[in-house]
Design a protein around this motif. Structure first.
Motif, PDB file in Angstrom:
ATOM      1  N   UNK A 110     -12.677   5.594  -1.439  1.00  0.00           N
ATOM      2  CA  UNK A 110     -11.288   6.021  -1.582  1.00  0.00           C
ATOM      3  C   UNK A 110     -11.215   7.376  -2.282  1.00  0.00           C
ATOM      4  N   UNK A 111     -12.092   7.579  -3.253  1.00  0.00           N
ATOM      5  CA  UNK A 111     -12.106   8.843  -3.992  1.00  0.00           C
ATOM      6  C   UNK A 111     -12.356  10.016  -3.053  1.00  0.00           C
ATOM      7  N   UNK A 112     -13.137   9.791  -2.012  1.00  0.00           N
ATOM      8  CA  UNK A 112     -13.447  10.832  -1.036  1.00  0.00           C
ATOM      9  C   UNK A 112     -12.427  10.899   0.092  1.00  0.00           C
ATOM     10  N   UNK A 113     -11.594   9.849   0.218  1.00  0.00           N
ATOM     11  CA  UNK A 113     -10.646   9.775   1.348  1.00  0.00           C
ATOM     12  C   UNK A 113      -9.297   9.255   0.858  1.00  0.00           C
ATOM     13  N   UNK A 114      -8.748   9.923  -0.166  1.00  0.00           N
ATOM     14  CA  UNK A 114      -7.536   9.422  -0.779  1.00  0.00           C
ATOM     15  C   UNK A 114      -6.307   9.823   0.034  1.00  0.00           C
ATOM     16  N   UNK A 115      -6.141   9.132   1.152  1.00  0.00           N
ATOM     17  CA  UNK A 115      -5.016   9.383   2.050  1.00  0.00           C
ATOM     18  C   UNK A 115      -4.440   8.046   2.500  1.00  0.00           C
ATOM     19  N   UNK A 116      -3.196   8.064   2.911  1.00  0.00           N
ATOM     20  CA  UNK A 116      -2.556   6.828   3.373  1.00  0.00           C
ATOM     21  C   UNK A 116      -3.210   6.286   4.646  1.00  0.00           C
ATOM     22  N   UNK A 117      -3.547   7.134   5.628  1.00  0.00           N
ATOM     23  CA  UNK A 117      -4.201   6.591   6.832  1.00  0.00           C
ATOM     24  C   UNK A 117      -5.512   5.858   6.520  1.00  0.00           C
ATOM     25  N   UNK A 118      -6.329   6.429   5.610  1.00  0.00           N
ATOM     26  CA  UNK A 118      -7.593   5.769   5.259  1.00  0.00           C
ATOM     27  C   UNK A 118      -7.311   4.441   4.572  1.00  0.00           C
ATOM     28  N   UNK A 119      -6.320   4.421   3.677  1.00  0.00           N
ATOM     29  CA  UNK A 119      -6.019   3.191   2.956  1.00  0.00           C
ATOM     30  C   UNK A 119      -5.516   2.112   3.909  1.00  0.00           C
ATOM     31  N   UNK A 120      -4.664   2.477   4.848  1.00  0.00           N
ATOM     32  CA  UNK A 120      -4.151   1.499   5.811  1.00  0.00           C
ATOM     33  C   UNK A 120      -5.300   0.883   6.606  1.00  0.00           C
ATOM     34  N   UNK A 121      -6.250   1.716   7.008  1.00  0.00           N
ATOM     35  CA  UNK A 121      -7.399   1.225   7.773  1.00  0.00           C
ATOM     36  C   UNK A 121      -8.270   0.289   6.936  1.00  0.00           C
ATOM     37  N   UNK A 122      -8.276   0.498   5.645  1.00  0.00           N
ATOM     38  CA  UNK A 122      -9.148  -0.283   4.762  1.00  0.00           C
ATOM     39  C   UNK A 122      -8.383  -1.283   3.894  1.00  0.00           C
ATOM     40  N   UNK A 123      -7.119  -1.498   4.216  1.00  0.00           N
ATOM     41  CA  UNK A 123      -6.311  -2.399   3.401  1.00  0.00           C
ATOM     42  C   UNK A 123      -6.852  -3.828   3.352  1.00  0.00           C
ATOM     43  N   UNK A 124      -7.437  -4.349   4.418  1.00  0.00           N
ATOM     44  CA  UNK A 124      -8.013  -5.701   4.296  1.00  0.00           C
ATOM     45  C   UNK A 124      -9.062  -5.794   3.186  1.00  0.00           C
ATOM     46  N   UNK A 125      -9.840  -4.743   3.006  1.00  0.00           N
ATOM     47  CA  UNK A 125     -10.818  -4.721   1.905  1.00  0.00           C
ATOM     48  C   UNK A 125     -10.091  -4.737   0.555  1.00  0.00           C
ATOM     49  N   UNK A 126      -9.056  -3.920   0.462  1.00  0.00           N
ATOM     50  CA  UNK A 126      -8.279  -3.859  -0.774  1.00  0.00           C
ATOM     51  C   UNK A 126      -7.660  -5.216  -1.097  1.00  0.00           C
ATOM     52  N   UNK A 127      -7.114  -5.883  -0.089  1.00  0.00           N
ATOM     53  CA  UNK A 127      -6.454  -7.166  -0.318  1.00  0.00           C
ATOM     54  C   UNK A 127      -7.432  -8.199  -0.880  1.00  0.00           C
ATOM     55  N   UNK A 128      -8.651  -8.199  -0.373  1.00  0.00           N
ATOM     56  CA  UNK A 128      -9.669  -9.132  -0.876  1.00  0.00           C
ATOM     57  C   UNK A 128     -10.018  -8.796  -2.327  1.00  0.00           C
ATOM     58  N   UNK A 129     -10.228  -7.506  -2.593  1.00  0.00           N
ATOM     59  CA  UNK A 129     -10.583  -7.078  -3.946  1.00  0.00           C
ATOM     60  C   UNK A 129      -9.449  -7.346  -4.935  1.00  0.00           C
ATOM     61  N   UNK A 130      -8.228  -7.141  -4.500  1.00  0.00           N
ATOM     62  CA  UNK A 130      -7.079  -7.405  -5.368  1.00  0.00           C
ATOM     63  C   UNK A 130      -7.011  -8.885  -5.715  1.00  0.00           C
ATOM     64  N   UNK A 131      -7.229  -9.746  -4.744  1.00  0.00           N
ATOM     65  CA  UNK A 131      -7.208 -11.183  -4.990  1.00  0.00           C
ATOM     66  C   UNK A 131      -8.309 -11.572  -5.982  1.00  0.00           C
ATOM     67  N   UNK A 132      -9.472 -10.965  -5.838  1.00  0.00           N
ATOM     68  CA  UNK A 132     -10.572 -11.246  -6.762  1.00  0.00           C
ATOM     69  C   UNK A 132     -10.251 -10.730  -8.164  1.00  0.00           C
TER      70      UNK A 132
END
Length: 229
Positions: free
Chosen positions: A13-35
């Motif tokens: 994310x630090x290298x790709x701090x954009x909304x399109x990158x985050x949307x593409x990787x949101x499933x990863x974020x959702x898992x990490x947030x739950x953890x």
């Protein structure tokens, strides 16, 4: 929590701090947030063993927003590159909410763990109340500073943003004048996470927060006033 996955996600994310990158990787974020919420649930339970005032804290409200507030910042990147949380009685983790001292920690992309406790940049009226309490309870304040656990884990109070001169209305010759110059009454420590030993995270944080109990207790003795002057 899968700390390796978390640091990998934050690094990318630090290298790709954009909304399109985050949307593409949101499933990863959702898992990490739950953890991360599971970590907070366990941590609140452990803190509650020595600080009953946080037993009822909501882990969802303890976790800080991942989206950055860019309205008044030159940095327009939309997301933070760390996971962070603040635990305080009544879920009032901001000084302006009247919650008093907070237990705070965050995990950065490079695996740095920062943790600490106290009141960071409280509003003007609260800051003045703390300074007045330093003067009125000079003996108690000095005793708190000498607390063995606080000293061994954190050293002294953090001097970040410290005033160059004593604040207006306070004796420049007071023996605790250097502490009266502080704008935060907070301690913190930084160390590298062992990403291969995630089970050590909660015990490490709980012990670190327990070591800050002397400061937290002293700050809770400060009169609660948050009205703007």
């Amino acid at each position: 929590m899968h700390l390796r996955d978390l640091t990998q996600f934050l690094s990318e994310l630090k290298e790709n701090n954009t909304r399109p990158w985050f949307v593409m990787n949101k499933p990863r974020y959702d898992i990490l947030r739950a953890e991360f919420l599971e970590v907070l649930t366990e941590l609140i339970r452990d803190i509650g063993k020595f600080d009953k005032q946080v037993v009822a804290c909501d882990p969802k409200k303890a976790m800080f927003r991942f989206q950055r507030d860019t309205r008044f910042s030159h940095d327009k990147t939309p997301y933070k590159t760390h996971f962070s949380a603040g635990i305080a009685p009544g879920n009032k983790r901001r000084p302006s909410e009247g919650g008093g001292p907070t237990y705070y920690f965050h995990i950065e992309a490079d695996g740095t763990l920062l943790y600490g406790a106290g009141e960071y940049l409280p509003p003007a009226a609260r800051l003045k109340a703390i300074r007045v309490h330093v003067v009125n309870d000079a003996t108690g304040f000095a005793k708190m500073l000498k607390n063995k656990h606080l000293r061994e884990t954190y050293g002294d109070l953090q001097p970040e943003d410290k005033l160059q001169r004593p604040p207006k209305g306070f004796d420049p010759n007071h023996p605790l004048v250097e502490y009266l110059k502080l704008k935060s009454y907070f301690v913190w420590n930084e160390e590298k996470l062992d990403i291969n030993a995630p089970d050590k995270l909660v015990p490490r944080l709980a012990q670190g927060f327990k070591d800050a109990t002397a400061l937290v207790t002293w700050l809770r003795g400060v009169p609660q006033t948050f009205e703007e002057e």
